[in-house]
Design a protein around this motif. Structure first.
Motif, PDB file in Angstrom:
ATOM      1  N   GLY A  29       0.813  -1.210   0.000  1.00  0.00           N
ATOM      2  CA  GLY A  29       0.000   0.000   0.000  1.00  0.00           C
ATOM      3  C   GLY A  29       0.844   1.257   0.000  1.00  0.00           C
ATOM      4  O   GLY A  29       0.615   2.173  -0.806  1.00  0.00           O
ATOM      5  N   ARG A  30       1.841   1.298   0.880  1.00  0.00           N
ATOM      6  CA  ARG A  30       2.706   2.484   0.962  1.00  0.00           C
ATOM      7  C   ARG A  30       3.519   2.654  -0.312  1.00  0.00           C
ATOM      8  O   ARG A  30       3.672   3.768  -0.827  1.00  0.00           O
ATOM      9  N   VAL A  31       4.048   1.554  -0.848  1.00  0.00           N
ATOM     10  CA  VAL A  31       4.866   1.631  -2.064  1.00  0.00           C
ATOM     11  C   VAL A  31       4.051   2.170  -3.231  1.00  0.00           C
ATOM     12  O   VAL A  31       4.513   3.033  -3.995  1.00  0.00           O
ATOM     13  N   TRP A  32       2.816   1.685  -3.384  1.00  0.00           N
ATOM     14  CA  TRP A  32       2.001   2.152  -4.510  1.00  0.00           C
ATOM     15  C   TRP A  32       1.552   3.596  -4.320  1.00  0.00           C
ATOM     16  O   TRP A  32       1.411   4.333  -5.297  1.00  0.00           O
ATOM     17  N   VAL A  33       1.335   4.006  -3.066  1.00  0.00           N
ATOM     18  CA  VAL A  33       1.028   5.427  -2.818  1.00  0.00           C
ATOM     19  C   VAL A  33       2.217   6.288  -3.229  1.00  0.00           C
ATOM     20  O   VAL A  33       2.051   7.335  -3.882  1.00  0.00           O
ATOM     21  N   LEU A  34       3.425   5.867  -2.864  1.00  0.00           N
ATOM     22  CA  LEU A  34       4.622   6.619  -3.262  1.00  0.00           C
ATOM     23  C   LEU A  34       4.797   6.596  -4.773  1.00  0.00           C
ATOM     24  O   LEU A  34       5.269   7.574  -5.358  1.00  0.00           O
ATOM     25  N   ALA A  35       4.427   5.483  -5.412  1.00  0.00           N
ATOM     26  CA  ALA A  35       4.531   5.397  -6.871  1.00  0.00           C
ATOM     27  C   ALA A  35       3.580   6.396  -7.537  1.00  0.00           C
ATOM     28  O   ALA A  35       3.943   7.084  -8.496  1.00  0.00           O
ATOM     29  N   VAL A  36       2.356   6.488  -7.018  1.00  0.00           N
ATOM     30  CA  VAL A  36       1.394   7.456  -7.554  1.00  0.00           C
ATOM     31  C   VAL A  36       1.895   8.878  -7.309  1.00  0.00           C
ATOM     32  O   VAL A  36       1.784   9.755  -8.181  1.00  0.00           O
ATOM     33  N   GLU A  37       2.459   9.131  -6.131  1.00  0.00           N
ATOM     34  CA  GLU A  37       3.026  10.444  -5.847  1.00  0.00           C
ATOM     35  C   GLU A  37       4.118  10.790  -6.852  1.00  0.00           C
ATOM     36  O   GLU A  37       4.210  11.928  -7.342  1.00  0.00           O
ATOM     37  N   THR A  38       4.963   9.799  -7.165  1.00  0.00           N
ATOM     38  CA  THR A  38       6.044  10.021  -8.125  1.00  0.00           C
ATOM     39  C   THR A  38       5.490  10.409  -9.492  1.00  0.00           C
ATOM     40  O   THR A  38       5.983  11.345 -10.140  1.00  0.00           O
ATOM     41  N   LEU A  39       4.459   9.701  -9.945  1.00  0.00           N
ATOM     42  CA  LEU A  39       3.849   9.995 -11.235  1.00  0.00           C
ATOM     43  C   LEU A  39       3.232  11.393 -11.244  1.00  0.00           C
ATOM     44  O   LEU A  39       3.423  12.163 -12.199  1.00  0.00           O
ATOM     45  N   LEU A  40       2.504  11.742 -10.181  1.00  0.00           N
ATOM     46  CA  LEU A  40       1.869  13.059 -10.118  1.00  0.00           C
ATOM     47  C   LEU A  40       2.909  14.176 -10.020  1.00  0.00           C
ATOM     48  O   LEU A  40       2.708  15.263 -10.565  1.00  0.00           O
ATOM     49  N   MET A  41       4.014  13.925  -9.326  1.00  0.00           N
ATOM     50  CA  MET A  41       5.101  14.912  -9.278  1.00  0.00           C
ATOM     51  C   MET A  41       5.631  15.182 -10.675  1.00  0.00           C
ATOM     52  O   MET A  41       5.874  16.342 -11.052  1.00  0.00           O
ATOM     53  N   ALA A  42       5.811  14.115 -11.459  1.00  0.00           N
ATOM     54  CA  ALA A  42       6.338  14.284 -12.818  1.00  0.00           C
ATOM     55  C   ALA A  42       5.379  15.081 -13.682  1.00  0.00           C
ATOM     56  O   ALA A  42       5.785  15.979 -14.426  1.00  0.00           O
ATOM     57  N   VAL A  43       4.072  14.774 -13.582  1.00  0.00           N
ATOM     58  CA  VAL A  43       3.077  15.476 -14.399  1.00  0.00           C
ATOM     59  C   VAL A  43       2.990  16.945 -13.997  1.00  0.00           C
ATOM     60  O   VAL A  43       3.046  17.842 -14.848  1.00  0.00           O
ATOM     61  N   LEU A  44       2.859  17.212 -12.692  1.00  0.00           N
ATOM     62  CA  LEU A  44       2.708  18.591 -12.241  1.00  0.00           C
ATOM     63  C   LEU A  44       3.969  19.410 -12.520  1.00  0.00           C
ATOM     64  O   LEU A  44       3.885  20.571 -12.947  1.00  0.00           O
ATOM     65  N   GLY A  45       5.138  18.810 -12.305  1.00  0.00           N
ATOM     66  CA  GLY A  45       6.380  19.515 -12.600  1.00  0.00           C
ATOM     67  C   GLY A  45       6.500  19.875 -14.068  1.00  0.00           C
ATOM     68  O   GLY A  45       6.944  20.977 -14.418  1.00  0.00           O
ATOM     69  N   THR A  46       6.072  18.965 -14.947  1.00  0.00           N
ATOM     70  CA  THR A  46       6.135  19.236 -16.384  1.00  0.00           C
ATOM     71  C   THR A  46       5.148  20.316 -16.791  1.00  0.00           C
ATOM     72  O   THR A  46       5.456  21.175 -17.618  1.00  0.00           O
ATOM     73  N   VAL A  47       3.937  20.279 -16.217  1.00  0.00           N
ATOM     74  CA  VAL A  47       2.931  21.298 -16.534  1.00  0.00           C
ATOM     75  C   VAL A  47       3.414  22.683 -16.098  1.00  0.00           C
ATOM     76  O   VAL A  47       3.285  23.668 -16.837  1.00  0.00           O
ATOM     77  N   LEU A  48       3.974  22.777 -14.888  1.00  0.00           N
ATOM     78  CA  LEU A  48       4.489  24.067 -14.415  1.00  0.00           C
ATOM     79  C   LEU A  48       5.619  24.565 -15.323  1.00  0.00           C
ATOM     80  O   LEU A  48       5.691  25.754 -15.649  1.00  0.00           O
ATOM     81  N   ALA A  49       6.486  23.644 -15.736  1.00  0.00           N
ATOM     82  CA  ALA A  49       7.587  24.027 -16.624  1.00  0.00           C
ATOM     83  C   ALA A  49       7.071  24.512 -17.971  1.00  0.00           C
ATOM     84  O   ALA A  49       7.569  25.499 -18.524  1.00  0.00           O
ATOM     85  N   ALA A  50       6.056  23.829 -18.504  1.00  0.00           N
ATOM     86  CA  ALA A  50       5.490  24.237 -19.795  1.00  0.00           C
ATOM     87  C   ALA A  50       4.860  25.614 -19.684  1.00  0.00           C
ATOM     88  O   ALA A  50       5.007  26.455 -20.581  1.00  0.00           O
ATOM     89  N   GLY A  51       4.149  25.875 -18.574  1.00  0.00           N
ATOM     90  CA  GLY A  51       3.544  27.191 -18.388  1.00  0.00           C
ATOM     91  C   GLY A  51       4.564  28.300 -18.349  1.00  0.00           C
ATOM     92  O   GLY A  51       4.324  29.405 -18.873  1.00  0.00           O
ATOM     93  N   ALA A  52       5.716  28.030 -17.741  1.00  0.00           N
ATOM     94  CA  ALA A  52       6.768  29.045 -17.691  1.00  0.00           C
ATOM     95  C   ALA A  52       7.542  29.128 -19.005  1.00  0.00           C
ATOM     96  O   ALA A  52       8.057  30.195 -19.369  1.00  0.00           O
ATOM     97  N   SER A  53       7.629  28.009 -19.720  1.00  0.00           N
ATOM     98  CA  SER A  53       8.456  27.963 -20.931  1.00  0.00           C
ATOM     99  C   SER A  53       7.810  28.641 -22.129  1.00  0.00           C
ATOM    100  O   SER A  53       8.521  29.133 -23.014  1.00  0.00           O
ATOM    101  N   VAL A  54       6.470  28.665 -22.193  1.00  0.00           N
ATOM    102  CA  VAL A  54       5.808  29.258 -23.353  1.00  0.00           C
ATOM    103  C   VAL A  54       6.141  30.740 -23.502  1.00  0.00           C
ATOM    104  O   VAL A  54       6.648  31.161 -24.554  1.00  0.00           O
ATOM    105  N   PRO A  55       5.912  31.594 -22.478  1.00  0.00           N
ATOM    106  CA  PRO A  55       6.304  33.002 -22.653  1.00  0.00           C
ATOM    107  C   PRO A  55       7.815  33.167 -22.796  1.00  0.00           C
ATOM    108  O   PRO A  55       8.284  34.035 -23.551  1.00  0.00           O
TER     109      PRO A  55
END
Length: 533
Positions: free
Chosen positions: A76-102
Motif C-alpha cells: 500500500g505504501r509503495v504504490w502510494v509513493l509510486a502514484v506520488e512520483t507519477l503526479l510529481m512528474a506530471v505537475l512539474g512538467t505542466v508548471l515548466a510548460a507554463g513558464a516555458s511558453v512566454p
C-alpha cells in the motif's frame, strides 16, 4: 534529433558536393585519436583498470543474488509513493510548460522584442538546462524542507531548460507568411502570436511536452534520495537498512511504472501527432481527452500530494534566501580538493561514455528493424534497451557502490551500463533511417549479414553515431556531477557535504564549477556536431 541530423547532413552535401566527405575524412580520425587519448588519461586518473567493469559485473551479480527473491513488504505504501512520483512528474512538467511558453517567445529571434531580452531569456534557459535536476532538488530541500514540493520545483525548473529551448527553436522555424497576413489586418503583437505562430508550433510543442513527462518520471524516482519526495525515498530507506530483497521489489515496481508510462507516451504521441484526414472529429476528441486527463491529473496532484496551491508562489522567498547565501562563492576553502573532484567528474563522464559506445553500438544495430538478423533478436535487443533505460543512473550507482565500494569506479560502471539504453536506442533509430539502396546492392552481389553491416550500414550511420556519442558525453558528464551524493565519486559529494554542513558559499563555488563544466562540454560537443553536418 537523428532525423534532423540526417536532414542537415543531406542538405549540406547537396549544396557543397564532396565538402562534407572531405571534412569527415580528417575529422573522424582526429576525433577517434582524441577520444582514445582522453579515455586512457581519464581511466588512469580514476584508477579504472580495463577489467574493472567485468569484475564489477561479477560483484553486482553476487549482490543481486542477495536481493532474491524480491519482496514488497508494504504494498500500500509503495504504490502510494509510486502514484506520488507519477503526479510529481506530471505537475512539474505542466508548471515548466507554463513558464516555458512566454520564455520561448522571448528567446526566439523572430518573436523577441529586443536583442537584450533574447540574450537574457536564452541565458535563463541555458542555466536551467546545465544544472542537474538533483542539484536543484538538494537546494530546494534545504530551503523548503523535506517533501514533494522541492521535487516538483526541481523537475519544473530543470525542465524549463529543455522545453524553453525546443519551444523557442520551433517558433524560429515557423513560416512568416501567416504572421504577415495577421499583421496586415492591424492586429497587435499578442493576436499575431496567438493566431499565426501558436497553430504552427503546437504539434511540435505537444510532442516535446509528452516526451518531457516521460523524462521527468525517470528523474522523479530518484529525488527521494535527497528528501524530495516520491518512491526514491522508500528505495533509499531499504538500501540504507541493507534490506536488499525489499530494495529489489521497489526497483521492479519502478521498472513497471516506467515501462508502462513509456508505452503510454508512445501511444499518446502517435495519436496526437499523426492526425487522420478522414476523422478530424476523432482527432479533436483525442486532444480534448488528453487535455482533460492532464487537467484532472494536476487537480488530483494537489489533493493526493497534500499541496496548498499557494505554495507554488510562496516558495520563491525561502529559496532565494538559500540561493543568495551561496554568494560570493568560496573557492579557497576546498583548494585542490575542488579541482580534483571537478577533474574526477569529467573523467567519470569520459570513461563511461567510451565504454557505453563500445557496448551500445552492437546492441543498437541488432535493435534496428531493417538490419536485425531475426525478429527474435530484434525484440530481445529492444527489450534490453527498454530495461536498461528504465533504471535511473543514480539507482545503478547505488547498486555498484554497494557491490564495489565508494569511489569513481562505481560511478563509472553505473553510467557505462546506463549509457547502453540511451545510445543504443539512438543508434537503432539512426540505422532504421538509412537509405536502403546500399543494403540492396550488397545483398544483390551475395553479401552476407556481416558484409552488409560493415559495407552498407556503418558508413551511412557513422555521422549520426558520432553526433549521438557526443551528446551522450554531454549527458554523462552532466549526470556524473551528482553521483557523489550516493558516494559514486565526482564533485557531487563535496556539494552534498557543503549543503549538509551549511557551508553555502562553498556550495556556491561548487555550483559555479558544475555549471562551467557542463556548459563548456555542451558548447564543445555542439561545435563538433556542427562540423559533422
Amino acid at each position: 534529433m537523428i532525423a534532423t541530423l540526417h536532414a542537415r547532413h543531406n542538405g549540406t552535401a547537396a549544396a557543397h558536393p564532396g565538402h562534407g566527405d572531405r571534412r569527415r575524412r580528417w575529422l573522424l580520425p582526429a576525433l577517434t585519436v582524441i577520444a582514445l587519448v582522453a579515455t586512457v588519461v581519464s581511466a588512469r586518473y580514476i584508477e579504472f583498470a580495463p577489467g574493472t567493469l567485468i569484475d564489477g559485473l561479477d560483484d553486482v551479480a553476487r549482490l543481486l543474488g542477495r536481493m532474491l527473491p524480491p519482496r514488497v513488504d508494504d504494498p500500500g505504501r509503495v504504490w502510494v509513493l509510486a502514484v506520488e512520483t507519477l503526479l510529481m512528474a506530471v505537475l512539474g512538467t505542466v508548471l515548466a510548460a507554463g513558464a516555458s511558453v512566454p520564455l520561448a517567445f522571448l528567446a526566439a529571434r523572430n518573436t523577441t522584442p529586443h536583442p537584450a531580452v533574447y540574450a537574457i531569456a536564452r541565458a535563463v534557459i541555458t542555466f536551467c538546462r546545465a544544472m542537474p535536476d538533483l542539484l536543484f532538488a538538494v537546494l530546494f530541500v534545504r530551503a523548503l524542507g523535506i517533501g514533494v514540493l522541492p521535487g516538483i520545483l526541481a523537475l519544473a525548473v530543470h525542465s524549463i531548460g529543455m522545453l524553453g529551448k525546443l519551444f523557442a527553436d520551433a517558433i524560429e522555424q515557423t513560416d512568416p507568411g501567416p504572421r504577415e497576413a495577421v499583421r496586415a489586418t492591424g492586429a497587435g503583437y499578442l493576436r499575431e502570436m496567438i493566431n499565426a505562430v501558436i497553430p504552427q508550433v503546437m504539434p511540435s510543442w505537444i510532442g516535446t511536452f509528452v516526451y518531457r513527462i516521460d523524462i521527468n518520471l525517470r528523474m522523479s524516482v530518484v529525488l527521494g534520495f535527497v528528501g524530495a519526495g516520491g518512491i526514491g525515498f522508500a528505495l533509499q530507506d531499504a538500501l540504507r537498512g541493507l534490506i536488499y530483497p525489499r530494495a529489489l521489489g521497489i526497483v521492479l515496481v519502478i521498472l513497471l511504472i516506467i515501462a508502462v508510462m513509456e508505452a503510454v507516451a508512445i501511444i499518446v504521441r502517435r495519436m496526437l501527432l499523426s492526425p487522420s484526414s478522414s476523422s478530424p472529429h476523432r482527432d479533436r476528441l483525442m486532444r480534448f481527452g488528453f487535455s482533460a486527463i492532464l487537467v484532472g491529473s494536476c487537480a488530483a496532484s494537489f489533493v493526493v500530494l497534500d499541496l496548498d496551491p499557494r505554495t507554488l508562489f510562496t516558495w520563491i522567498g525561502p529559496s532565494l534566501e538559500v540561493f543568495t547565501r551561496m554568494a560570493p562563492p568560496d573557492f579557497a576553502s576546498l583548494g585542490s580538493d575542488l579541482v580534483d573532484a571537478a577533474v574526477q567528474t569529467v573523467a567519470i563522464g569520459v570513461v563511461s561514455t567510451a565504454i557505453g559506445i563500445v557496448l551500445s553500438i552492437p546492441v543498437g544495430i541488432l535493435a534496428a528493424r531493417n538490419i536485425s538478423p531475426h525478429p527474435a533478436v530484434y525484440w530481445a535487443a529492444r527489450s534490453w534497451i527498454l530495461l536498461v533505460r528504465a533504471v535511473p543512473e543514480l539507482i545503478l550507482a547505488v547498486v555498484f557502490v554497494a557491490a564495489l565500494g565508494l569511489g569513481p569506479v562505481a560511478g563509472t560502471c553505473a553510467l557505462a551500463i546506463g549509457s547502453i539504453g540511451f545510445l543504443a536506442k539512438l543508434v537503432a533509430d539512426a540505422v532504421e533511417e538509412i537509405d536502403s539502396g546500399p543494403l540492396d546492392a550488397v545483398a544483390s552481389v551475395g553479401g552476407g549479414w556481416w558484409k552488409t553491416v560493415f559495407a552498407a550500414v556503418v558508413p551511412q550511420a557513422v555521422p549520426a553515431m558520432v553526433g549521438s556519442s557526443l551528446y551522450l558525453l554531454d549527458v554523462n558528464i552532466r549526470t556524473s556531477t551528482v553521483l557523489g551524493i550516493v558516494g559514486a565519486g565526482g564533485i557531487g559529494f563535496l556539494l552534498f557535504e557543503a549543503i549538509r554542513t551549511l557551508n553555502f558559499q562553498v556550495a556556491g563555488a561548487i555550483v559555479v564549477i558544475i555549471f562551467v563544466i557542463v556548459y563548456l562540454i555542451e558548447r564543445i560537443s555542439g561545435w563538433i556536431r556542427s562540423l559533422l553536418v
